[in-house]
Design a protein around this motif. Structure first.
Motif, mmCIF file in Angstrom:
data_model
loop_
_atom_site.group_PDB
_atom_site.id
_atom_site.type_symbol
_atom_site.label_atom_id
_atom_site.label_comp_id
_atom_site.label_asym_id
_atom_site.label_seq_id
_atom_site.Cartn_x
_atom_site.Cartn_y
_atom_site.Cartn_z
ATOM 1 N N LEU A 5 0.799 -1.222 0.000
ATOM 2 C CA LEU A 5 0.000 0.000 0.000
ATOM 3 C C LEU A 5 0.839 1.283 0.000
ATOM 4 O O LEU A 5 0.303 2.368 -0.183
ATOM 5 N N VAL A 6 2.139 1.182 0.208
ATOM 6 C CA VAL A 6 3.012 2.361 0.275
ATOM 7 C C VAL A 6 2.925 3.228 -0.990
ATOM 8 O O VAL A 6 2.813 4.448 -0.882
ATOM 9 N N PRO A 7 2.955 2.685 -2.216
ATOM 10 C CA PRO A 7 2.832 3.555 -3.389
ATOM 11 C C PRO A 7 1.519 4.351 -3.401
ATOM 12 O O PRO A 7 1.499 5.525 -3.782
ATOM 13 N N GLY A 8 0.442 3.740 -2.958
ATOM 14 C CA GLY A 8 -0.831 4.464 -2.877
ATOM 15 C C GLY A 8 -0.775 5.594 -1.870
ATOM 16 O O GLY A 8 -1.330 6.677 -2.106
ATOM 17 N N PHE A 9 -0.087 5.355 -0.738
ATOM 18 C CA PHE A 9 0.071 6.413 0.260
ATOM 19 C C PHE A 9 0.915 7.565 -0.278
ATOM 20 O O PHE A 9 0.647 8.727 0.007
ATOM 21 N N ILE A 10 1.947 7.243 -1.046
ATOM 22 C CA ILE A 10 2.797 8.287 -1.636
ATOM 23 C C ILE A 10 1.976 9.141 -2.604
ATOM 24 O O ILE A 10 2.005 10.371 -2.543
ATOM 25 N N VAL A 11 1.230 8.500 -3.483
ATOM 26 C CA VAL A 11 0.405 9.232 -4.456
ATOM 27 C C VAL A 11 -0.648 10.060 -3.728
ATOM 28 O O VAL A 11 -0.852 11.243 -4.047
ATOM 29 N N ALA A 12 -1.311 9.488 -2.742
ATOM 30 C CA ALA A 12 -2.333 10.233 -1.996
ATOM 31 C C ALA A 12 -1.720 11.413 -1.250
ATOM 32 O O ALA A 12 -2.310 12.504 -1.210
ATOM 33 N N GLY A 13 -0.537 11.226 -0.671
ATOM 34 C CA GLY A 13 0.140 12.320 0.026
ATOM 35 C C GLY A 13 0.505 13.462 -0.903
ATOM 36 O O GLY A 13 0.343 14.637 -0.557
ATOM 37 N N VAL A 14 0.997 13.129 -2.098
ATOM 38 C CA VAL A 14 1.348 14.167 -3.071
ATOM 39 C C VAL A 14 0.095 14.920 -3.522
ATOM 40 O O VAL A 14 0.091 16.150 -3.597
ATOM 41 N N VAL A 15 -0.978 14.194 -3.795
ATOM 42 C CA VAL A 15 -2.218 14.844 -4.231
ATOM 43 C C VAL A 15 -2.746 15.763 -3.137
ATOM 44 O O VAL A 15 -3.135 16.909 -3.412
ATOM 45 N N MET A 16 -2.740 15.314 -1.886
ATOM 46 C CA MET A 16 -3.221 16.156 -0.787
ATOM 47 C C MET A 16 -2.333 17.386 -0.609
ATOM 48 O O MET A 16 -2.837 18.494 -0.363
ATOM 49 N N ALA A 17 -1.031 17.221 -0.745
ATOM 50 C CA ALA A 17 -0.121 18.366 -0.618
ATOM 51 C C ALA A 17 -0.348 19.370 -1.738
ATOM 52 O O ALA A 17 -0.308 20.583 -1.510
#
Length: 183
Positions: A62-74
């Motif tokens: 799930l780490v790649p999904g967390f990275i993408v979600a974090g970038v989108v939220m930022a």
């Protein structure tokens, strides 16, 4: 894959940390690098889940999904810019005061907080060609890409949008300037 995705995330967040985002570059990088990486991730995840190898390592998958979600939220919160600007603002204000006190512009390069500024001069109105008292234009320069985003400190009034110049109000007397990029 995580290294490439993390590097892409860092580059996109860096490009979003200027007053006017490098939108085209961010979209191209996300499309031509991010989409193939995510397709590889989905295919590998599908093959691994089919073999039953996902159950014990679900957090790792799930780490790649967390990275993408974090970038989108930022990006939605404009956090990269506000973080970099807030850290740099005190030194930029101090330097802008010295530029406004001098009549000639300073075209040397220096780091003001986290921004590299190469050139500063008082803001000049297009209609009457007079410098605005107490104002300053700080020309930004980025290492990774040609920069045409700058900062304007204008204590009174609003800057005039002329030709290809567009402004974004940041806070107080500060504006972001996106100028003609010579294309």
């Amino acid at each position: 894959m995580l290294t490439m995705l993390s590097a892409l995330a860092c580059v996109i967040l860096y490009w979003a940390s200027v007053p006017h985002w490098y939108g085209i570059e961010m979209c191209l990088a996300a499309f031509f690098i991010g989409v193939p990486l995510m397709m590889t991730y989905v295919i590998r995840f599908g093959l691994a889940s089919h073999r039953g190898a996902v159950s014990g390592r679900l957090g790792r998958w799930l780490v790649p999904g967390f990275i993408v979600a974090g970038v989108v939220m930022a990006l939605v919160a404009d956090a990269p810019f506000w973080l970099r600007f807030t850290i740099s603002k005190p030194s930029m204000e101090a330097y802008a005061r010295t530029v406004t006190a001098e009549t000639a512009g300073d075209f040397s390069c220096r780091w003001l907080g986290l921004y590299r500024i190469c050139g500063a001069a008082p803001y000049n109105r297009w209609d009457n060609s007079q410098d605005v008292p107490g104002s300053a234009v700080l020309n930004g320069e980025e290492w990774a890409i040609y920069s045409n985003t700058h900062f304007v400190m204008l204590p009174q009034g609003r800057p005039e949008e002329v030709g290809d110049d567009t402004y974004r109000h940041l806070t107080g007397p500060w504006y972001g300037l996106h100028s003609w990029d010579n294309w």
